[in-house]
Structures are given as structure tokens and as C-alpha cells.
Write a protein that holds these residues in place. Sequence first.
Motif, PDB file in Angstrom:
ATOM      1  N   ILE A 180     -12.057   2.605 -12.944  1.00 40.11           N
ATOM      2  CA  ILE A 180     -11.117   3.679 -12.600  1.00 40.11           C
ATOM      3  C   ILE A 180      -9.747   3.416 -13.220  1.00 40.11           C
ATOM      4  O   ILE A 180      -9.104   4.329 -13.734  1.00 40.11           O
ATOM      5  CB  ILE A 180     -11.036   3.861 -11.076  1.00 40.11           C
ATOM      6  CG1 ILE A 180     -12.281   4.618 -10.618  1.00 40.11           C
ATOM      7  CG2 ILE A 180      -9.767   4.581 -10.653  1.00 40.11           C
ATOM      8  CD1 ILE A 180     -12.396   4.828  -9.139  1.00 40.11           C
ATOM      9  N   ASN A 181      -9.297   2.176 -13.208  1.00 36.83           N
ATOM     10  CA  ASN A 181      -7.989   1.868 -13.790  1.00 36.83           C
ATOM     11  C   ASN A 181      -7.989   1.940 -15.310  1.00 36.83           C
ATOM     12  O   ASN A 181      -6.940   2.079 -15.925  1.00 36.83           O
ATOM     13  CB  ASN A 181      -7.477   0.516 -13.287  1.00 36.83           C
ATOM     14  CG  ASN A 181      -6.949   0.631 -11.877  1.00 36.83           C
ATOM     15  OD1 ASN A 181      -5.914   1.241 -11.634  1.00 36.83           O
ATOM     16  ND2 ASN A 181      -7.678   0.073 -10.921  1.00 36.83           N
ATOM     17  N   VAL A 232       0.846  -1.185   0.000  1.00 38.58           N
ATOM     18  CA  VAL A 232       0.000   0.000   0.000  1.00 38.58           C
ATOM     19  C   VAL A 232       0.887   1.243   0.000  1.00 38.58           C
ATOM     20  O   VAL A 232       1.735   1.409   0.864  1.00 38.58           O
ATOM     21  CB  VAL A 232      -0.948   0.012   1.214  1.00 38.58           C
ATOM     22  CG1 VAL A 232      -1.755   1.295   1.262  1.00 38.58           C
ATOM     23  CG2 VAL A 232      -1.869  -1.201   1.176  1.00 38.58           C
ATOM     24  N   VAL A 233       0.686   2.096  -1.003  1.00 35.75           N
ATOM     25  CA  VAL A 233       1.427   3.344  -1.134  1.00 35.75           C
ATOM     26  C   VAL A 233       0.645   4.471  -0.476  1.00 35.75           C
ATOM     27  O   VAL A 233       1.208   5.336   0.197  1.00 35.75           O
ATOM     28  CB  VAL A 233       1.695   3.670  -2.630  1.00 35.75           C
ATOM     29  CG1 VAL A 233       2.355   5.023  -2.789  1.00 35.75           C
ATOM     30  CG2 VAL A 233       2.522   2.571  -3.276  1.00 35.75           C
ATOM     31  N   ASP A 234      -0.687   4.463  -0.650  1.00 36.17           N
ATOM     32  CA  ASP A 234      -1.528   5.517  -0.095  1.00 36.17           C
ATOM     33  C   ASP A 234      -2.933   4.980   0.124  1.00 36.17           C
ATOM     34  O   ASP A 234      -3.417   4.154  -0.647  1.00 36.17           O
ATOM     35  CB  ASP A 234      -1.572   6.719  -1.051  1.00 36.17           C
ATOM     36  CG  ASP A 234      -2.325   7.898  -0.465  1.00 36.17           C
ATOM     37  OD1 ASP A 234      -2.040   8.278   0.689  1.00 36.17           O
ATOM     38  OD2 ASP A 234      -3.213   8.430  -1.150  1.00 36.17           O
ATOM     39  N   ALA A 262       4.390  -2.157 -10.795  1.00 32.80           N
ATOM     40  CA  ALA A 262       3.288  -1.386 -11.381  1.00 32.80           C
ATOM     41  C   ALA A 262       2.353  -0.907 -10.263  1.00 32.80           C
ATOM     42  O   ALA A 262       2.141  -1.600  -9.273  1.00 32.80           O
ATOM     43  CB  ALA A 262       2.515  -2.244 -12.371  1.00 32.80           C
ATOM     44  N   LYS A 263       1.803   0.289 -10.447  1.00 32.71           N
ATOM     45  CA  LYS A 263       0.876   0.845  -9.467  1.00 32.71           C
ATOM     46  C   LYS A 263      -0.546   0.769 -10.001  1.00 32.71           C
ATOM     47  O   LYS A 263      -0.783   0.951 -11.186  1.00 32.71           O
ATOM     48  CB  LYS A 263       1.249   2.288  -9.139  1.00 32.71           C
ATOM     49  CG  LYS A 263       2.548   2.374  -8.370  1.00 32.71           C
ATOM     50  CD  LYS A 263       2.868   3.776  -7.949  1.00 32.71           C
ATOM     51  CE  LYS A 263       4.179   3.768  -7.166  1.00 32.71           C
ATOM     52  NZ  LYS A 263       4.641   5.105  -6.857  1.00 32.71           N
ATOM     53  N   SER A 264      -1.459   0.483  -9.079  1.00 30.79           N
ATOM     54  CA  SER A 264      -2.881   0.398  -9.413  1.00 30.79           C
ATOM     55  C   SER A 264      -3.683   1.031  -8.290  1.00 30.79           C
ATOM     56  O   SER A 264      -3.235   1.104  -7.149  1.00 30.79           O
ATOM     57  CB  SER A 264      -3.325  -1.057  -9.549  1.00 30.79           C
ATOM     58  OG  SER A 264      -2.733  -1.668 -10.641  1.00 30.79           O
ATOM     59  N   LEU A 314      -3.922   3.122  -3.229  1.00 33.65           N
ATOM     60  CA  LEU A 314      -2.927   3.108  -4.283  1.00 33.65           C
ATOM     61  C   LEU A 314      -1.919   2.049  -3.863  1.00 33.65           C
ATOM     62  O   LEU A 314      -1.348   2.129  -2.774  1.00 33.65           O
ATOM     63  CB  LEU A 314      -2.252   4.470  -4.439  1.00 33.65           C
ATOM     64  CG  LEU A 314      -1.166   4.548  -5.506  1.00 33.65           C
ATOM     65  CD1 LEU A 314      -1.734   4.242  -6.893  1.00 33.65           C
ATOM     66  CD2 LEU A 314      -0.506   5.919  -5.487  1.00 33.65           C
ATOM     67  N   VAL A 315      -1.760   1.036  -4.703  1.00 40.24           N
ATOM     68  CA  VAL A 315      -0.868  -0.072  -4.368  1.00 40.24           C
ATOM     69  C   VAL A 315       0.194  -0.245  -5.445  1.00 40.24           C
ATOM     70  O   VAL A 315      -0.010   0.116  -6.602  1.00 40.24           O
ATOM     71  CB  VAL A 315      -1.643  -1.403  -4.186  1.00 40.24           C
ATOM     72  CG1 VAL A 315      -2.614  -1.315  -3.028  1.00 40.24           C
ATOM     73  CG2 VAL A 315      -2.357  -1.810  -5.451  1.00 40.24           C
ATOM     74  N   GLU A 316       1.324  -0.790  -5.011  1.00 42.93           N
ATOM     75  CA  GLU A 316       2.403  -1.120  -5.934  1.00 42.93           C
ATOM     76  C   GLU A 316       2.580  -2.635  -5.902  1.00 42.93           C
ATOM     77  O   GLU A 316       2.747  -3.224  -4.827  1.00 42.93           O
ATOM     78  CB  GLU A 316       3.701  -0.437  -5.508  1.00 42.93           C
ATOM     79  CG  GLU A 316       4.848  -0.711  -6.436  1.00 42.93           C
ATOM     80  CD  GLU A 316       6.108   0.041  -6.048  1.00 42.93           C
ATOM     81  OE1 GLU A 316       7.129  -0.171  -6.714  1.00 42.93           O
ATOM     82  OE2 GLU A 316       6.082   0.826  -5.074  1.00 42.93           O
TER      83      GLU A 316
END
Length: 137
Positions: free
Chosen positions: A128-129, A84-86, A105-107, A97-99
Motif C-alpha cells: 500500500i505504501n 496515530v493520526v487516523d 513523515a506519514k505512513s 495513518l501514522v506520523e
Amino acid sequence: MNYHRVLTILPFLLLSLTGCNSPSSTLKAMEEAAAKGDHEAFGQYFTKESTPFAQSLLALYKSKSEASARRDYTPLKLLSRANVVDESIYGDTAHLLVEMQSTGAKSLLVFRRENARWKMDLLSTELINRGEVEDAP
């Protein structure tokens, strides 16, 4: 007995009993269920509309991994692990927001609060993606 103290603590106790959690903890629990190949447990972390697809997907991956001679070929590795990035929460909707650990790759993953629990919404995540934000429920 101090009733004022009980009334102060009661809301926090009720929140813990109703399954108050975070989208990030839901993602972690999803990964753990996938690692075990438990499609029923895995499915409980998805919205009502997303559950049948999620359970079928994991069951397919599980059968594929069982048919493989490779021990490192597990359902979780097929689904990929994410960091989890955010995490952003907007009322009953959340965006993670995950990497992906395997590719970098981020999704963006969309979660909805359903019956007091955070659950992943596959349709909104897909839209959304793909850049179709206005079509996401």
C-alpha cells in the motif's frame, strides 16, 4: 441469581477475555516491546506471515544497539515512534495513518484481525505504501 443479567454481561466478558483490542493499542504495545528489545513479544503483534521478519528485524536492531557505545541508540529509536493520526476499521482489516515522530513523515499501516487480535500485516503495509493497493492481500 438473575440469569438475564448474566446473559447480558457474558458477551462483553467474553470479548475482554478473547483479546479484543484496537490497532492503535497494538501499535503502542509493539513500541513498548521494541523499547525493551524483546523480539518474541514484538513478534506477537504481527500476522503469522509477518512474525519471523519482525522478530529478526528487532533482534538485529537490538544487537546493533548493544554494540553501540551510545546509550540513546535503542531498538525503538531505530524503528521510530509514531503518532496515530487516523484509525479506520473495515471488518477484519484496519488502516492506521501514522506520523513518524522523528521525521514527520506519514505512513499507512495495515492491520488484520487474526485469532481475535489486531496484528500488523507487513506485506500489505509495504504494498500500500508503494502504491500497489491492488496487489495487497
